[in-house]
Design a protein around this motif. Structure first.
Motif, PDB file in Angstrom:
ATOM      1  N   GLU A 188      -9.559   0.156   3.975  1.00 55.29           N
ATOM      2  CA  GLU A 188      -9.972   1.487   4.406  1.00 55.29           C
ATOM      3  C   GLU A 188      -8.799   2.468   4.338  1.00 55.29           C
ATOM      4  O   GLU A 188      -8.951   3.614   3.918  1.00 55.29           O
ATOM      5  CB  GLU A 188     -10.519   1.417   5.836  1.00 55.29           C
ATOM      6  CG  GLU A 188     -11.285   2.647   6.260  1.00 55.29           C
ATOM      7  CD  GLU A 188     -12.003   2.435   7.586  1.00 55.29           C
ATOM      8  OE1 GLU A 188     -12.472   3.440   8.151  1.00 55.29           O
ATOM      9  OE2 GLU A 188     -12.081   1.283   8.054  1.00 55.29           O
ATOM     10  N   GLN A 189      -7.613   1.988   4.738  1.00 60.92           N
ATOM     11  CA  GLN A 189      -6.420   2.831   4.648  1.00 60.92           C
ATOM     12  C   GLN A 189      -6.097   3.179   3.195  1.00 60.92           C
ATOM     13  O   GLN A 189      -5.717   4.313   2.881  1.00 60.92           O
ATOM     14  CB  GLN A 189      -5.230   2.116   5.284  1.00 60.92           C
ATOM     15  CG  GLN A 189      -5.285   2.006   6.791  1.00 60.92           C
ATOM     16  CD  GLN A 189      -4.090   1.259   7.345  1.00 60.92           C
ATOM     17  OE1 GLN A 189      -2.976   1.367   6.821  1.00 60.92           O
ATOM     18  NE2 GLN A 189      -4.310   0.474   8.390  1.00 60.92           N
ATOM     19  N   LEU A 190      -6.226   2.186   2.310  1.00 64.65           N
ATOM     20  CA  LEU A 190      -5.966   2.428   0.895  1.00 64.65           C
ATOM     21  C   LEU A 190      -6.911   3.498   0.350  1.00 64.65           C
ATOM     22  O   LEU A 190      -6.484   4.430  -0.346  1.00 64.65           O
ATOM     23  CB  LEU A 190      -6.125   1.141   0.088  1.00 64.65           C
ATOM     24  CG  LEU A 190      -6.002   1.286  -1.432  1.00 64.65           C
ATOM     25  CD1 LEU A 190      -4.619   1.762  -1.824  1.00 64.65           C
ATOM     26  CD2 LEU A 190      -6.333  -0.028  -2.136  1.00 64.65           C
ATOM     27  N   ALA A 191      -8.209   3.364   0.678  1.00 65.58           N
ATOM     28  CA  ALA A 191      -9.188   4.344   0.199  1.00 65.58           C
ATOM     29  C   ALA A 191      -8.866   5.740   0.723  1.00 65.58           C
ATOM     30  O   ALA A 191      -9.021   6.738   0.006  1.00 65.58           O
ATOM     31  CB  ALA A 191     -10.587   3.921   0.631  1.00 65.58           C
ATOM     32  N   LEU A 192      -8.400   5.826   1.971  1.00 64.02           N
ATOM     33  CA  LEU A 192      -8.036   7.112   2.549  1.00 64.02           C
ATOM     34  C   LEU A 192      -6.841   7.718   1.830  1.00 64.02           C
ATOM     35  O   LEU A 192      -6.836   8.913   1.488  1.00 64.02           O
ATOM     36  CB  LEU A 192      -7.727   6.944   4.042  1.00 64.02           C
ATOM     37  CG  LEU A 192      -7.250   8.204   4.770  1.00 64.02           C
ATOM     38  CD1 LEU A 192      -8.318   9.297   4.722  1.00 64.02           C
ATOM     39  CD2 LEU A 192      -6.887   7.879   6.220  1.00 64.02           C
ATOM     40  N   LYS A 193      -5.826   6.890   1.564  1.00 61.30           N
ATOM     41  CA  LYS A 193      -4.638   7.385   0.857  1.00 61.30           C
ATOM     42  C   LYS A 193      -5.008   7.864  -0.553  1.00 61.30           C
ATOM     43  O   LYS A 193      -4.537   8.895  -1.020  1.00 61.30           O
ATOM     44  CB  LYS A 193      -3.576   6.288   0.780  1.00 61.30           C
ATOM     45  CG  LYS A 193      -2.940   5.927   2.117  1.00 61.30           C
ATOM     46  CD  LYS A 193      -1.957   4.777   1.956  1.00 61.30           C
ATOM     47  CE  LYS A 193      -1.417   4.301   3.301  1.00 61.30           C
ATOM     48  NZ  LYS A 193      -0.583   5.301   3.970  1.00 61.30           N
TER      49      LYS A 193
ATOM     50  N   PHE B 161       0.830  -1.196   0.000  1.00 58.47           N
ATOM     51  CA  PHE B 161       0.000   0.000   0.000  1.00 58.47           C
ATOM     52  C   PHE B 161       0.871   1.256   0.000  1.00 58.47           C
ATOM     53  O   PHE B 161       0.577   2.235  -0.686  1.00 58.47           O
ATOM     54  CB  PHE B 161      -0.919   0.009   1.228  1.00 58.47           C
ATOM     55  CG  PHE B 161      -2.152  -0.836   1.072  1.00 58.47           C
ATOM     56  CD1 PHE B 161      -2.443  -1.482  -0.113  1.00 58.47           C
ATOM     57  CD2 PHE B 161      -3.041  -0.990   2.123  1.00 58.47           C
ATOM     58  CE1 PHE B 161      -3.574  -2.268  -0.261  1.00 58.47           C
ATOM     59  CE2 PHE B 161      -4.176  -1.766   1.998  1.00 58.47           C
ATOM     60  CZ  PHE B 161      -4.440  -2.413   0.798  1.00 58.47           C
ATOM     61  N   ASN B 162       1.951   1.218   0.786  1.00 55.33           N
ATOM     62  CA  ASN B 162       2.855   2.365   0.847  1.00 55.33           C
ATOM     63  C   ASN B 162       3.534   2.593  -0.498  1.00 55.33           C
ATOM     64  O   ASN B 162       3.708   3.738  -0.938  1.00 55.33           O
ATOM     65  CB  ASN B 162       3.910   2.133   1.921  1.00 55.33           C
ATOM     66  CG  ASN B 162       4.796   3.350   2.121  1.00 55.33           C
ATOM     67  OD1 ASN B 162       4.341   4.410   2.525  1.00 55.33           O
ATOM     68  ND2 ASN B 162       6.083   3.201   1.839  1.00 55.33           N
ATOM     69  N   GLU B 163       3.907   1.513  -1.168  1.00 55.29           N
ATOM     70  CA  GLU B 163       4.521   1.627  -2.496  1.00 55.29           C
ATOM     71  C   GLU B 163       3.542   2.235  -3.498  1.00 55.29           C
ATOM     72  O   GLU B 163       3.929   3.043  -4.352  1.00 55.29           O
ATOM     73  CB  GLU B 163       4.986   0.250  -2.975  1.00 55.29           C
ATOM     74  CG  GLU B 163       6.189  -0.281  -2.220  1.00 55.29           C
ATOM     75  CD  GLU B 163       6.555  -1.693  -2.643  1.00 55.29           C
ATOM     76  OE1 GLU B 163       5.803  -2.294  -3.457  1.00 55.29           O
ATOM     77  OE2 GLU B 163       7.594  -2.203  -2.174  1.00 55.29           O
ATOM     78  N   ILE B 164       2.282   1.839  -3.399  1.00 49.40           N
ATOM     79  CA  ILE B 164       1.259   2.408  -4.289  1.00 49.40           C
ATOM     80  C   ILE B 164       1.106   3.896  -4.029  1.00 49.40           C
ATOM     81  O   ILE B 164       1.044   4.712  -4.957  1.00 49.40           O
ATOM     82  CB  ILE B 164      -0.089   1.678  -4.093  1.00 49.40           C
ATOM     83  CG1 ILE B 164       0.006   0.239  -4.603  1.00 49.40           C
ATOM     84  CG2 ILE B 164      -1.215   2.420  -4.816  1.00 49.40           C
ATOM     85  CD1 ILE B 164      -1.195  -0.615  -4.255  1.00 49.40           C
ATOM     86  N   GLU B 165       1.073   4.269  -2.743  1.00 46.72           N
ATOM     87  CA  GLU B 165       0.927   5.682  -2.389  1.00 46.72           C
ATOM     88  C   GLU B 165       2.081   6.512  -2.938  1.00 46.72           C
ATOM     89  O   GLU B 165       1.888   7.571  -3.523  1.00 46.72           O
ATOM     90  CB  GLU B 165       0.854   5.839  -0.878  1.00 46.72           C
ATOM     91  CG  GLU B 165       0.669   7.286  -0.437  1.00 46.72           C
ATOM     92  CD  GLU B 165       0.678   7.449   1.073  1.00 46.72           C
ATOM     93  OE1 GLU B 165       0.313   8.535   1.546  1.00 46.72           O
ATOM     94  OE2 GLU B 165       1.069   6.496   1.777  1.00 46.72           O
TER      95      GLU B 165
END
Length: 356
Positions: free
Chosen positions: A158-163, A21-25
């Motif tokens: 949920e974290q992904l959607a927030l990012k 997820f961090n890499e995507i962000e």
């Protein structure tokens, strides 16, 4: 106390997911245009998590949909997006939390691309927002019913959607600034500066290839009277109505711009004077048959126009095209007025403005 292996495996798996997820962000954080943002986002999620189907459902009345349409990005993104009404979306997505389902999937049919309808065993729907307003969702689907089985922890989704929502806010702000740099904020048409650059390009192209090029200069009749009697809000609506009439009847290659105030320019590549006149005939008929109602009365919008063509005598450059079309427009306007409004006086005033 020894930590159970199942729990360790779960923690390790969550760490791996969080890393992805961090890499995507990081990957999407620096992207500032809609097309590349969504393309990169969906590709990264699909590749990193081996998701066979991923797309965006967008609320058609929402701010994001309106901006995508204004920027003409919605057509480029059509293959990865589904547009739904606010009512349909709200009937499916009842909270801001991610939703998982592997049964009763027909209930989600309206936000699923038709090409995927027969290839879904489970689905994940994660709402995304723009400055606090839910504007759609990121949706993932898999033929495996257990992939998005209800009861699975959705905190990482949920974290992904927030990012994504935070990054989307940056993209939207940048795209809005870019849009305003090229467009008139009231009508959404190209502004004067962009129009001049486009006209230079089309003039050079027509000269190089020996093709036709016409330019229409338009001005509203009695616009000041509308502002004075009905108010500036109605005046703004009149300007928007004219912009709509001009764009509804344009071809894909035509360029419509707001020049200044109640003046508009239409650039028509590969178009002779008679064809330009026919375009105007359709625009004027449209305005005649669709008057603007202010709640008290109908306002029939009238236009005066002048047309110049690249083959007209005396035209050496784009400035000549503008001046000749402008002069002819004021001659046409003067013919509708009394002798106290001579064309020569109106034309000289306009020429001074064009020379600024």
């Amino acid at each position: 106390m020894e930590i159970p292996k199942a729990l360790l495996d779960r923690l390790k798996k969550n760490e791996e997911i969080a890393r992805k997820f961090n890499e995507i962000e990081v990957s999407i954080l620096s992207i500032l245009d809609f097309h590349n943002f969504f393309d990169r986002l969906l590709t990264e999620i699909s590749d990193k998590f081996f998701i066979p189907h991923i797309w965006v459902a967008m609320i058609s009345e929402g701010r994001l949909a309106r901006q995508l349409e204004a920027n003409h990005d919605s057509r480029e993104l059509a293959s990865s997006m589904v547009n739904v009404s606010q009512q349909v979306f709200s009937s499916i997505v009842k909270t801001s939390k991610p939703l998982l389902a592997n049964t009763g999937l027909s209930a989600y049919k309206k936000i699923i691309p038709q090409t995927l309808d027969q290839d879904i065993g489970s689905i994940s729907i994660a709402p995304i927002s723009l400055d606090g307003e839910i504007v759609g969702s990121i949706n993932q689907a898999d033929p495996d019913p257990k992939r998005f089985e209800p009861g699975i922890d959705t905190s990482l989704l949920e974290q992904l959607a927030l990012k994504v929502s935070l990054c989307l806010s940056n993209v939207t702000a940048h795209e809005q600034l870019k849009y305003l740099a090229f467009h008139d904020p009231l009508t959404g048409l190209l502004n004067r500066g962009v129009m001049k650059r486009v006209l230079e390009r089309e003039f050079s192209r027509a000269k190089r290839y020996g093709t036709d090029l016409s330019l229409i200069f338009l001005d509203l009749d009695d616009f000041k009277a509308i502002n004075d009697t009905a108010g500036h809000d109605i005046g703004d609506r009149v300007l928007c109505a004219v912009a709509e009439a001009l764009t509804v009847h344009q071809r894909q290659s035509d360029i419509v711009a707001r020049f200044a105030g109640d003046e508009f320019i239409v650039i028509l590549p590969s178009t002779n004077t008679s064809q330009a006149e026919y375009y105007l005939h359709r625009v004027k008929h449209y305005l005649d048959t669709t008057p603007l109602n202010d709640g008290k009365k109908d306002h029939v919008i009238r236009l005066s126009h002048g047309i110049s063509n690249i083959l007209d005598a005396g035209i050496k450059d784009t400035r000549d095209m503008l001046k000749i079309a402008d002069k002819r427009m004021y001659q046409a306007k003067a013919m509708k007025k009394t002798p106290s409004h001579p064309a020569t006086r109106a034309t000289s005033t306009k020429d001074r403005r064009l020379n600024r």
